[in-house]
Design an enzyme around this catalytic site. Sequence first.
Site, PDB file in Angstrom:
ATOM      1  N   TYR A 171       0.815  -1.211   0.000  1.00 31.43           N
ATOM      2  CA  TYR A 171       0.000   0.000   0.000  1.00 31.43           C
ATOM      3  C   TYR A 171       0.847   1.258   0.000  1.00 31.43           C
ATOM      4  O   TYR A 171       0.501   2.262  -0.604  1.00 31.43           O
ATOM      5  CB  TYR A 171      -0.930   0.007   1.219  1.00 31.43           C
ATOM      6  N   ASP A 227       1.497 -34.859   8.360  1.00 31.42           N
ATOM      7  CA  ASP A 227       0.624 -35.831   7.697  1.00 31.42           C
ATOM      8  C   ASP A 227       1.468 -36.769   6.859  1.00 31.42           C
ATOM      9  O   ASP A 227       2.559 -36.413   6.411  1.00 31.42           O
ATOM     10  CB  ASP A 227      -0.356 -35.108   6.756  1.00 31.42           C
TER      11      ASP A 227
END
Lengths: 679, 368
Positions: B101, B249
């Site tokens: 920004y 996982d």
Amino acid sequence: MAKHKATATATKKSDVRPAPAVTAVEMGARQREISVSEFFTKNRHLLGFDNPRKALLTCVKEAVDNALDACEEAGILPDVTVQLEVVAVGSSPLLPASQATRFRVTVADNGPGIVRQQIPKIFAKLLYGSKFHRLRMSRGQQGIGISAAGMYGQLTTGKPVKIISRTGPKTSAHYFEVQIDTKKNEPLVHENKQIEWDQPRGTQVAIEVEGRYQKGRASVDEYLEQTSIANPHVRLTYRTPEGETKEYPRAYHELPPSPKEIKPHPYGIEFGMLLKMLQDAKSHTLSEFLASDFCRVTPALADEMCKAAKVSPKAKPRDIRGAIAETLYHTIQATKIMAPPTNCLSPIGEKAILSGLYRQIKGEFYTAVSRPPSVYRGNPFIIEAGLAFGKAPDSAAKPEKPSQPLAEGEEEEGDSELARVIRYANRVPLLYQQSSCATFKAVLATTWRNYGISQSRGALPAGPMVIFVHIASVWVPFTSESKEAIAEYDEIHKDITLALRECGRRLGLFLRRRERAASEFRRRNIFELYIEEVVEACNRLKGGKLSTEKLKAQLQKIASTKTGGIKTDETLGKTGAGPEGLPHSIIVTAEGVDGAVPSLPEGSHVIAPQTDVSGEIHKEVKKPSTKQGRKQPAKKAVGKQAKINPITVPSIATKGGSSQKQAGKVRKGSKVHLTGKKK
Amino acid sequence: MPKTKITKNGVVERKLIGLADLVITAAQKAKDPTMAIPIRALSNVSFNERKGLLEMGDKKQSRSFFNVGMAKKFMQTILVADALSELQRAELTTSLREIYYRTKHTIQDSHENTFDTQDESDPIIEDLEVSLTALREELHVRAENGGSVVGPLVLGDDGDRVDCAKLGKGGYSVPSIVEPEYVEIRRCTADFVLLVEKGTQWNRLSEDKFWRRYNCVLLTGNGQPPRGVRRLARRLHEEYKLPVYVLVDNDPWGYYIYSVVKQGSINLAFESQRMAIPKAKFIGLSSADPERYELPRNVGIKLNEKDIARAKELLNYQWFQKPAWQAEIKRMLASGLKYELDALANKDFQYLTKKYLPRKLKEKDWLD
């Protein structure tokens, strides 16, 4: 037809109650002839009167077609006035045009007029006319149009058709009010008197119809605009129902060459037709009949065909029937016969197409192509295509919108508009059933991407573009009586495709050339923009102690050398012209440069689309096509000069760069041209 | 916004100003200003077996101002450099988004924005990190706080004492910058660090006070661990010699997360030096576990095409060439199934805490 109807009613009856069967005698009592008028009263959609909006257009169209045909056949440059007026229904007040349901269509021309005796039949008898029985190119073909319009008016408003016609200044004008007896297909004359008329010659027809006036696609306005594009030799005045007057001045001061009538070509004849011709033959021998009633059949060829069919050339034409006739027919079809003559066609011509497009459509690039004549089913035809591309230079030059920064995810509204196809058959605009028309299909089938135009699959090419396609033929194969779409014969499709490709190729050339200059400009432009940013940021990095002007100058110098410097300025036409880089070039390709475009000899009152154009000419030097041979060479050489705006021609940017020289030439050229045109 | 206490300020700022000098010098010599930026891609990454790290090569791309394709990026780079130096001077830290920004505006006399999306400014910051060899923290840019920690660990943050053993089950949110100047490790009595891929499983362990029982630091990065988490694990490993175990996982992405923790990532290979933990161990879920822990086949998920392609890619990476690893990945491919950590709940809600991890630790069942 009659029989079928009778059975239909019979079954309907039996549906209601399973009553005793109807006997053949009873059925026979109900069977009777149907007149064309009755048939079309019930089936008015076949003639283009499906809904009120289309009906209004069809009325205008039929009247204008007739007016133009008449003028051209008589060798008169047409002046046509079209007027639409709102008519009050009963005692209710006059509604505004957009809500009104009843209109009076008045079309007046300066044509040859109609002899008194013929007026009722022409306007109040279906299938009556001069154009059906001959093979000659004209707008009307069947002799249904204007009388059908009258009939529609009669049907919806009960008012007769009002006609004024005058054949010359020495005769008096006749006023007629006619209606059609739909049972007999015969005119009923309500009023017939001599009147005073301010026109020395011409015809005026007024029909009151139920209709709806709506602008936009397939409107009367569009029809007239398109008519004016394809008929730049016509002066058209249009008084809209809103009280506005639109003028379409004459842009081209030559009548199209009058098309010749031809005999049918043997290839275009069906067997039944041949039988009929044999019966009607005036000739005494078969070979004589073949040679005289068909085109391109010499006596020698006729004898040869008879021999091949094993028929005596001396046989009486009336005696040929049955199996012999069939053999003869097949022999004829198998014989090699020269293509029909093409002087029966009157193409619009590249010059005229260009001037039409140029005048009516604002763009940056125009081109037109006339194909050499071809033949489908023995009918000669010519395909012409044109193309206008781009936005009006004045609107393109100004910034699209005030500089408003875009937010994330927001996008600039791109030019997602699709090309517009305008279709013509024998100079008449076709406004309905675009997607089933051969021309439209050919536009879709052309790979526009090859020419730098984006096109999604199975869609029209995208871009600010108008594609013009015209088919001129002695018999245009429409898909229906309402003459809305052209049937897709292979020969026709092929020729349209070829013409479109040529247009596309030229457009591609133009786009590439323009792109090259623009990309240089853009390069320069982004560097200039970014230099500012970089210099400011550097200055901040250095704590504001930088001499920004110096750094900027240094960087700009590098940018200039990197982007080709002065040379780019030249290609961009920046040296002399306005601040915006691209000149408002009117680019015309080889054939197009014929000069017809903007040089309007009576240029004073013409609405020139580019009035503020500084007159940049981007002349394309391409070797002139030899196809154009039929035009006079002297004229052509003069006409070779492009955009003519003799008042302001400050500089001309050409491809080569020898601009000043070119400028002088063009200026001179245009003057010569002007004088040349006047005489 | 926290005030910084770094003294290196001058160095980084000088490097940033150097970019402006580069433009000025080139302009004086009428040359095209060009900077060299190391390439951040697999082609410019090599695996240093001796160190067990991914290292960035010397390949560089040049970015020139007067090249239509690069002009905008060049301009953007200078703009970002300007914004970064502003941070240095003001002694502030900021986020990637704020940089976007800060540098976004419309270029004068045009409709063009300097940046249209953050996707344009983020890579430029990474470019600057690499080409100036300045760490993101040194540039005063922080990422989102992307992880949590609990355990017998006492930190000092902005002068506050943070005892990670007394923060309930939510733990301490790991800031993106954990350099000693910002976060100090005051005390750590843990025996090891357990880095869990998934926030859900970290919650399970935290709720069950697993860390108290096994005396460890529990860390999670909620998926691919952000720099702060990796850096904190590395500091614990380095400063307190704690072994680091990674629990992910059982799928190719889990394997890759482990490898990022261990060797560093391809994109940020230049940071491996201070992020990677070459001695980190893979504790699970291994493709051997379903059998060993009797997980029913129906809690597995079929490998999709992407998984298979990714697994095959891993097989080719130099840092997965150890026989044990090749066997591990091939076993997964052969079974055609992947397993989530959450699948352990099939046996018992606390199976992970009470059975799985204790047994793993006891058996020292991990991959290197």
